[in-house]
Design a protein around this motif. Structure first.
Motif, mmCIF file in Angstrom:
data_model
loop_
_atom_site.group_PDB
_atom_site.id
_atom_site.type_symbol
_atom_site.label_atom_id
_atom_site.label_comp_id
_atom_site.label_asym_id
_atom_site.label_seq_id
_atom_site.Cartn_x
_atom_site.Cartn_y
_atom_site.Cartn_z
ATOM 1 N N GLY A 136 18.858 28.749 -41.701
ATOM 2 C CA GLY A 136 19.133 29.697 -42.771
ATOM 3 C C GLY A 136 18.705 31.120 -42.499
ATOM 4 N N LEU A 137 18.529 31.480 -41.222
ATOM 5 C CA LEU A 137 18.066 32.825 -40.889
ATOM 6 C C LEU A 137 19.078 33.612 -40.053
ATOM 7 C CD1 LEU A 137 14.301 32.106 -40.088
ATOM 8 C CD2 LEU A 137 15.236 33.132 -42.164
ATOM 9 N N GLY A 138 20.335 33.296 -40.235
ATOM 10 C CA GLY A 138 21.388 34.001 -39.486
ATOM 11 C C GLY A 138 21.400 35.493 -39.711
ATOM 12 N N GLU A 139 20.907 35.949 -40.872
ATOM 13 C CA GLU A 139 20.860 37.384 -41.176
ATOM 14 C C GLU A 139 19.533 38.023 -40.755
ATOM 15 O OE1 GLU A 139 23.604 38.858 -42.631
ATOM 16 O OE2 GLU A 139 24.473 36.868 -42.324
ATOM 17 N N ARG A 140 18.649 37.238 -40.138
ATOM 18 C CA ARG A 140 17.303 37.737 -39.808
ATOM 19 C C ARG A 140 16.994 37.628 -38.310
ATOM 20 N NH1 ARG A 140 17.826 39.162 -44.308
ATOM 21 N NH2 ARG A 140 16.486 38.885 -46.138
ATOM 22 N N LEU A 141 18.011 37.523 -37.491
ATOM 23 C CA LEU A 141 17.819 37.294 -36.056
ATOM 24 C C LEU A 141 16.960 38.359 -35.395
ATOM 25 C CD1 LEU A 141 21.457 36.282 -34.958
ATOM 26 C CD2 LEU A 141 19.566 34.765 -35.576
ATOM 27 N N HIS A 142 17.133 39.616 -35.815
ATOM 28 C CA HIS A 142 16.468 40.728 -35.134
ATOM 29 C C HIS A 142 15.305 41.300 -35.945
ATOM 30 C CE1 HIS A 142 19.590 40.380 -32.179
ATOM 31 N NE2 HIS A 142 20.507 40.473 -33.128
ATOM 32 N N HIS A 143 14.835 40.514 -36.923
ATOM 33 C CA HIS A 143 13.664 40.913 -37.699
ATOM 34 C C HIS A 143 12.394 40.412 -37.005
ATOM 35 C CE1 HIS A 143 16.703 41.668 -40.693
ATOM 36 N NE2 HIS A 143 15.812 42.073 -41.574
ATOM 37 N N ARG A 144 11.346 41.218 -37.072
ATOM 38 C CA ARG A 144 10.052 40.798 -36.541
ATOM 39 C C ARG A 144 9.278 40.063 -37.635
ATOM 40 N NH1 ARG A 144 11.517 45.121 -33.574
ATOM 41 N NH2 ARG A 144 11.115 44.965 -31.329
ATOM 42 N N PRO A 145 8.250 39.273 -37.248
ATOM 43 C CA PRO A 145 7.520 38.464 -38.239
ATOM 44 C C PRO A 145 7.067 39.216 -39.482
ATOM 45 C CG PRO A 145 6.876 37.812 -36.038
ATOM 46 C CD PRO A 145 7.802 38.980 -35.873
ATOM 47 N N LYS A 146 6.567 40.455 -39.316
ATOM 48 C CA LYS A 146 6.043 41.201 -40.476
ATOM 49 C C LYS A 146 7.150 41.569 -41.467
ATOM 50 C CE LYS A 146 6.280 45.830 -38.384
ATOM 51 N NZ LYS A 146 5.524 47.022 -37.957
ATOM 52 N N GLU A 147 8.403 41.477 -41.021
ATOM 53 C CA GLU A 147 9.544 41.782 -41.900
ATOM 54 C C GLU A 147 10.085 40.530 -42.590
ATOM 55 O OE1 GLU A 147 11.560 45.429 -39.417
ATOM 56 O OE2 GLU A 147 11.691 43.434 -38.527
ATOM 57 N N LEU A 148 9.402 39.395 -42.387
ATOM 58 C CA LEU A 148 9.847 38.120 -42.952
ATOM 59 C C LEU A 148 8.808 37.579 -43.920
ATOM 60 C CD1 LEU A 148 10.998 36.453 -39.589
ATOM 61 C CD2 LEU A 148 12.489 37.534 -41.294
ATOM 62 N N SER A 149 9.258 36.812 -44.906
ATOM 63 C CA SER A 149 8.337 36.145 -45.828
ATOM 64 C C SER A 149 7.646 34.990 -45.103
ATOM 65 C CB SER A 149 9.104 35.592 -47.032
ATOM 66 O OG SER A 149 9.932 34.505 -46.613
ATOM 67 N N GLY A 150 6.617 34.411 -45.734
ATOM 68 C CA GLY A 150 5.919 33.269 -45.141
ATOM 69 C C GLY A 150 6.862 32.110 -44.864
ATOM 70 N N GLY A 151 7.728 31.814 -45.836
ATOM 71 C CA GLY A 151 8.680 30.724 -45.664
ATOM 72 C C GLY A 151 9.660 30.990 -44.528
ATOM 73 N N GLN A 152 10.080 32.248 -44.402
ATOM 74 C CA GLN A 152 11.007 32.609 -43.313
ATOM 75 C C GLN A 152 10.308 32.526 -41.964
ATOM 76 O OE1 GLN A 152 12.175 36.459 -44.814
ATOM 77 N NE2 GLN A 152 14.088 35.674 -45.676
ATOM 78 N N GLN A 153 9.044 32.975 -41.912
ATOM 79 C CA GLN A 153 8.291 32.869 -40.662
ATOM 80 C C GLN A 153 8.130 31.407 -40.243
ATOM 81 O OE1 GLN A 153 4.779 35.471 -39.997
ATOM 82 N NE2 GLN A 153 5.264 36.345 -41.999
#
Length: 250
Positions: A136-153
């Protein structure tokens, strides 16, 4: 083993630590058999030995005595280099603290583990993208950890653990930093992926609600397995509601 071919065998496992003048028996004669494709949960209070057992199975802790046999290989007989190679080829890890590299993107974090397997860059990135879309992270491929929520990380961490399709996945308190709703989503995701890939998973938790996903729950206390609880229905975790505890699987 009921209906499943054995993958992990533990025989008379002991592990002690010295704390000050006191000797602590973290594992006190543990015997265990885990089948291929099985999900086993280690449940117990702090100091029960569950994390020490997980670390021993992963080759991160050396036992003082006993045998750990995984796929016919005696882990306790391997040297550090051999254990490192064994882990890189056969094991995926999911940790409570995610353990993502902060300077790398989600895609880079996930593809990193495939370098050790000798996979070329293009194939690595394709595999990493495919599994990140899957979680479910197809829109977050180029995000770094600090740009993601805990669940996304944690989803990135799961993708990293599963991308190489390891035989074994070890999860240490994987929902410890997540709220209840996200915890159930993350556990459902891991359960589905391990079943699709015919993988085996061993998970440590202190949260009894998460044990509904396991085929067996081993209740640990004082370095011993005190009780074993089997899940009745293989589809139970799909019906389990957050907040609903033991009566469905006890």
């Amino acid at each position: 083993m009921d209906r499943k071919e054995s993958l992990i065998q533990v025989k008379d496992l002991h592990k002690s630590f010295t704390m000050g003048k006191e000797e602590v028996h973290a594992l006190d004669g543990v015997d265990l058999d885990i089948g291929k494709g099985e999900m086993v949960c280690l449940l117990g209070p702090s100091g029960s030995g569950k994390s020490t057992l997980l670390n021993a199975l992963a080759g991160l802790e050396r036992p003082n005595k006993g045998e750990i046999i995984i796929g016919g290989i005696h882990l306790e007989k391997l040297d550090e280099e051999e254990i490192t190679l064994f882990r890189s080829l056969n094991v995926g890890f999911v940790f409570q603290s995610y353990n993502l590299i902060p300077t790398l993107t989600a895609l880079e974090n996930v593809s990193l583990g495939l370098i050790l397997k000798g996979v070329d860059k293009k194939t690595r990135e394709e595999a990493a993208e495919e599994i990140l879309i899957r979680v479910g992270l197809g829109e977050r491929l180029h995000h770094r950890p600090k740009e993601l929520s805990g669940g996304q990380q944690q989803r990135v961490a799961i993708a990293r653990a599963f991308v190489g399709k390891p035989v074994l996945v070890f999860a240490d308190e994987p929902t410890g930093n997540l709220d209840t709703k996200t915890s159930f989503e993350v556990m459902g995701l891991m359960k589905t992926m391990m079943e699709e890939n015919h993988q085996t998973m061993v998970m440590v938790t202190h949260d009894e609600e998460m044990t509904v996903f396991a085929d067996r729950t081993l209740h640990m206390r004082d370095g011993k397995i005190e009780k074993v609880v089997h899940r009745h229905s293989p589809d139970e975790y799909n019906k389990e509601e957050p907040g609903h505890k033991e009566d469905s699987h006890e």
